[in-house]
Design a protein around this motif. Structure first.
Motif, PDB file in Angstrom:
ATOM      1  N   GLY A   1       0.737  -3.309 -10.583  1.00 26.31           N
ATOM      2  CA  GLY A   1      -0.156  -2.113 -11.299  1.00 26.31           C
ATOM      3  C   GLY A   1      -0.197  -2.517 -12.616  1.00 26.31           C
ATOM      4  N   THR A   2      -0.099  -1.674 -13.419  1.00 27.36           N
ATOM      5  CA  THR A   2      -0.083  -1.821 -14.944  1.00 27.36           C
ATOM      6  C   THR A   2       1.423  -2.014 -15.317  1.00 27.36           C
ATOM      7  OG1 THR A   2       0.370   0.459 -15.266  1.00 27.36           O
ATOM      8  CG2 THR A   2      -1.863  -0.089 -15.226  1.00 27.36           C
ATOM      9  N   GLY A   3       2.291  -1.605 -14.399  1.00 27.65           N
ATOM     10  CA  GLY A   3       3.699  -1.758 -14.736  1.00 27.65           C
ATOM     11  C   GLY A   3       4.177  -0.549 -15.453  1.00 27.65           C
TER      12      GLY A   3
ATOM     13  N   GLY B   1       9.733   7.486  -8.300  1.00 25.82           N
ATOM     14  CA  GLY B   1       8.469   7.549  -7.429  1.00 25.82           C
ATOM     15  C   GLY B   1       7.424   6.341  -7.506  1.00 25.82           C
ATOM     16  N   HIS B   2       6.854   6.574  -8.802  1.00 25.29           N
ATOM     17  CA  HIS B   2       5.829   5.725  -9.222  1.00 25.29           C
ATOM     18  C   HIS B   2       6.165   4.115  -9.177  1.00 25.29           C
ATOM     19  CE1 HIS B   2       2.948   8.733  -9.944  1.00 25.29           C
ATOM     20  NE2 HIS B   2       3.496   9.312 -10.931  1.00 25.29           N
ATOM     21  N   THR B   3       7.481   3.977  -9.435  1.00 27.09           N
ATOM     22  CA  THR B   3       8.054   2.580  -9.553  1.00 27.09           C
ATOM     23  C   THR B   3       8.057   1.893  -8.231  1.00 27.09           C
ATOM     24  OG1 THR B   3       9.499   3.062 -11.542  1.00 27.09           O
ATOM     25  CG2 THR B   3      10.130   1.024  -9.987  1.00 27.09           C
TER      26      THR B   3
ATOM     27  N   SER C   1      -7.513  -1.731  -2.129  1.00 33.30           N
ATOM     28  CA  SER C   1      -6.487  -0.632  -1.807  1.00 33.30           C
ATOM     29  C   SER C   1      -5.707  -0.795  -0.700  1.00 33.30           C
ATOM     30  CB  SER C   1      -7.400   0.706  -1.805  1.00 33.30           C
ATOM     31  OG  SER C   1      -8.261   0.785  -2.826  1.00 33.30           O
ATOM     32  N   GLY C   2      -4.607  -0.272  -0.931  1.00 30.35           N
ATOM     33  CA  GLY C   2      -3.613  -0.526   0.120  1.00 30.35           C
ATOM     34  C   GLY C   2      -4.171   0.328   1.451  1.00 30.35           C
ATOM     35  N   GLU C   3      -4.854   1.103   1.211  1.00 29.26           N
ATOM     36  CA  GLU C   3      -5.454   1.849   2.409  1.00 29.26           C
ATOM     37  C   GLU C   3      -6.271   0.885   3.524  1.00 29.26           C
ATOM     38  OE1 GLU C   3      -8.405   5.037   2.187  1.00 29.26           O
ATOM     39  OE2 GLU C   3      -9.804   3.592   1.220  1.00 29.26           O
TER      40      GLU C   3
ATOM     41  N   THR D   1      -2.739   4.492 -11.912  1.00 25.61           N
ATOM     42  CA  THR D   1      -2.967   3.908 -10.615  1.00 25.61           C
ATOM     43  C   THR D   1      -3.477   2.334 -10.784  1.00 25.61           C
ATOM     44  OG1 THR D   1      -5.480   4.413 -10.378  1.00 25.61           O
ATOM     45  CG2 THR D   1      -3.751   6.256  -9.830  1.00 25.61           C
ATOM     46  N   THR D   2      -3.370   1.944  -9.366  1.00 28.66           N
ATOM     47  CA  THR D   2      -3.972   0.382  -9.601  1.00 28.66           C
ATOM     48  C   THR D   2      -5.459   0.314  -9.752  1.00 28.66           C
ATOM     49  OG1 THR D   2      -4.193   0.456  -7.012  1.00 28.66           O
ATOM     50  CG2 THR D   2      -2.071  -0.410  -8.046  1.00 28.66           C
ATOM     51  N   ASP D   3      -6.300   1.288  -9.653  1.00 32.28           N
ATOM     52  CA  ASP D   3      -7.469   1.206 -10.222  1.00 32.28           C
ATOM     53  C   ASP D   3      -7.679   1.080 -11.728  1.00 32.28           C
ATOM     54  OD1 ASP D   3      -8.523   1.879  -7.746  1.00 32.28           O
ATOM     55  OD2 ASP D   3      -9.035   3.841  -8.311  1.00 32.28           O
TER      56      ASP D   3
HETATM   57  N1  UDP Z   1       1.403   2.995  -9.404  1.00 32.30           N
HETATM   58  C1  UDP Z   1       1.849   3.124 -10.948  1.00 32.30           C
HETATM   59  N2  UDP Z   1       1.351   2.482 -11.994  1.00 32.30           N
HETATM   60  C2  UDP Z   1       0.331   1.786 -11.857  1.00 32.30           C
HETATM   61  C3  UDP Z   1      -0.199   1.552 -10.377  1.00 32.30           C
HETATM   62  C4  UDP Z   1       0.442   2.057  -9.426  1.00 32.30           C
HETATM   63  O1  UDP Z   1       2.735   3.991 -11.226  1.00 32.30           O
HETATM   64  O2  UDP Z   1       0.085   1.092 -12.665  1.00 32.30           O
HETATM   65  C5  UDP Z   1       1.985   3.688  -8.446  1.00 32.30           C
HETATM   66  C6  UDP Z   1       1.495   5.283  -8.196  1.00 32.30           C
HETATM   67  O3  UDP Z   1       2.722   5.845  -7.862  1.00 32.30           O
HETATM   68  C7  UDP Z   1       0.696   4.994  -6.962  1.00 32.30           C
HETATM   69  C8  UDP Z   1       1.417   3.736  -6.327  1.00 32.30           C
HETATM   70  O4  UDP Z   1       1.761   2.971  -7.277  1.00 32.30           O
HETATM   71  O5  UDP Z   1       0.266   5.817  -6.332  1.00 32.30           O
HETATM   72  C9  UDP Z   1       0.307   2.922  -5.524  1.00 32.30           C
HETATM   73  O6  UDP Z   1      -0.908   2.711  -6.137  1.00 32.30           O
HETATM   74  P1  UDP Z   1      -2.022   3.148  -5.945  1.00 32.30           P
HETATM   75  O7  UDP Z   1      -2.090   4.467  -5.412  1.00 32.30           O
HETATM   76  O8  UDP Z   1      -3.185   2.859  -6.957  1.00 32.30           O
HETATM   77  O9  UDP Z   1      -2.698   2.438  -4.635  1.00 32.30           O
HETATM   78  P2  UDP Z   1      -4.077   2.233  -3.835  1.00 32.30           P
HETATM   79  O10 UDP Z   1      -4.360   3.917  -3.645  1.00 32.30           O
HETATM   80  O11 UDP Z   1      -4.924   1.512  -4.378  1.00 32.30           O
HETATM   81  O12 UDP Z   1      -3.592   1.589  -2.558  1.00 32.30           O
END
Ligand code: UDP
Length: 235
Positions: free
Chosen positions: A130-132, A69-71, A13-15, A137-139
């Motif tokens: 991510g999924t594109g 935003g998600h992009t 995860s980014g965190e 989310t990236t999960d």
């Molecule tokens: N995201 C998305 N589609 C995906 C994966 C990620 O739109 O398939 C966007 C979403 O806004 C998310 C951000 O990318 O908040 C960062 O990804 P994520 O929150 O999963 O990161 P993590 O919490 O693992 O750092």
């Protein structure tokens, strides 16, 4: 240490990649490259999905329409991917970067067949973007990529030791749950791993380990089944 799973997908995860100095922490990237190298030397075939929360999260960018935003969130994962590849290569670990949002000359498109070929040769495949698609989310990306490259488990690196039976901030007696099914995870409304991701994993009998990365060797221990909470894992 004997591996419980040989082909695994590590979700970072980014965190855990950000730090005090900025969104991308040199120490964190170097540490994870070391962990990946150690697991690879023990015989694991590892692919990695990087999150992007250290750079941008779609939900936090309320001034933009959600799709934009998600992009930005997905593009944030690409920064992590480019950096992680560099740290892997610097440690002598062959690495390939694939992105659901490819950038010519920087990250090639996701290709599960090419990824499997690379993994079989000992190359670490890093998946970014991510999924594109927005609104997930990236999960979810981690579960989809794991299934498409034939990984036997998703290992989600976390700041906490695993899934708790109660909120550890409020209840000092809260305990880590060693094992539960995908259905139980969803029924309890747990949030450490995205529900959509757990649902897809459950439909495909893919186990998930939520484990703490607080010292060297943690990834190898998780791969050996000695660390964290296990979701599924009987099938
Ligand atoms: N995201 C998305 N589609 C995906 C994966 C990620 O739109 O398939 C966007 C979403 O806004 C998310 C951000 O990318 O908040 C960062 O990804 P994520 O929150 O999963 O990161 P993590 O919490 O693992 O750092």
């Amino acid at each position: 240490m004997s591996l419980r799973w040989r082909r695994a997908l590590l979700k970072i995860s980014g965190e855990v990649l950000g730090g005090k100095e900025g969104p991308l922490d040199k120490g964190a990237f170097s540490f994870y490259a070391g962990e990946i190298g150690r697991a690879r030397e023990a015989g694991a075939e590892l692919s990695v999905v990087v999150g992007g929360g250290n750079v941008a999260r779609g939900a936090a960018l309320a001034f933009l329409p959600p799709t934009a935003g998600h992009t930005l969130g997905m593009l944030g994962t690409l920064l992590n991917g480019v950096a992680l590849r560099e740290f892997l290569l610097a440690q002598g670990i062959p690495a390939l970067l694939m992105s659901a949002l490819p950038v010519e000359g920087v990250a090639e498109p996701v290709d599960p067949w090419r990824a499997r070929e690379a993994l079989a040769k000992g190359t670490v495949v890093v998946f970014a973007g991510g999924t594109g698609d927005p609104f997930v989310t990236t999960d979810t990306a981690a579960v989809i990529r794991a299934l498409s490259v034939g990984a036997e488990v998703v290992l989600k690196a976390s700041k906490v030791p695993g899934l708790f039976d109660d909120d550890p901030q409020r209840n000092p007696k809260a305990r880590v749950i060693p094992k539960l099914s995908h259905g139980e995870y969803l029924a309890r409304g747990l949030r450490v791993m995205d529900g959509a991701a757990v649902a897809i994993a459950g439909e495909n009998s893919l186990p998930i380990v939520i484990f703490q990365v607080d010292r060297e060797g943690a990834v190898l221990e998780a791969l050996s089944g000695k660390r964290g909470s296990l979701i599924g894992g009987d099938g």
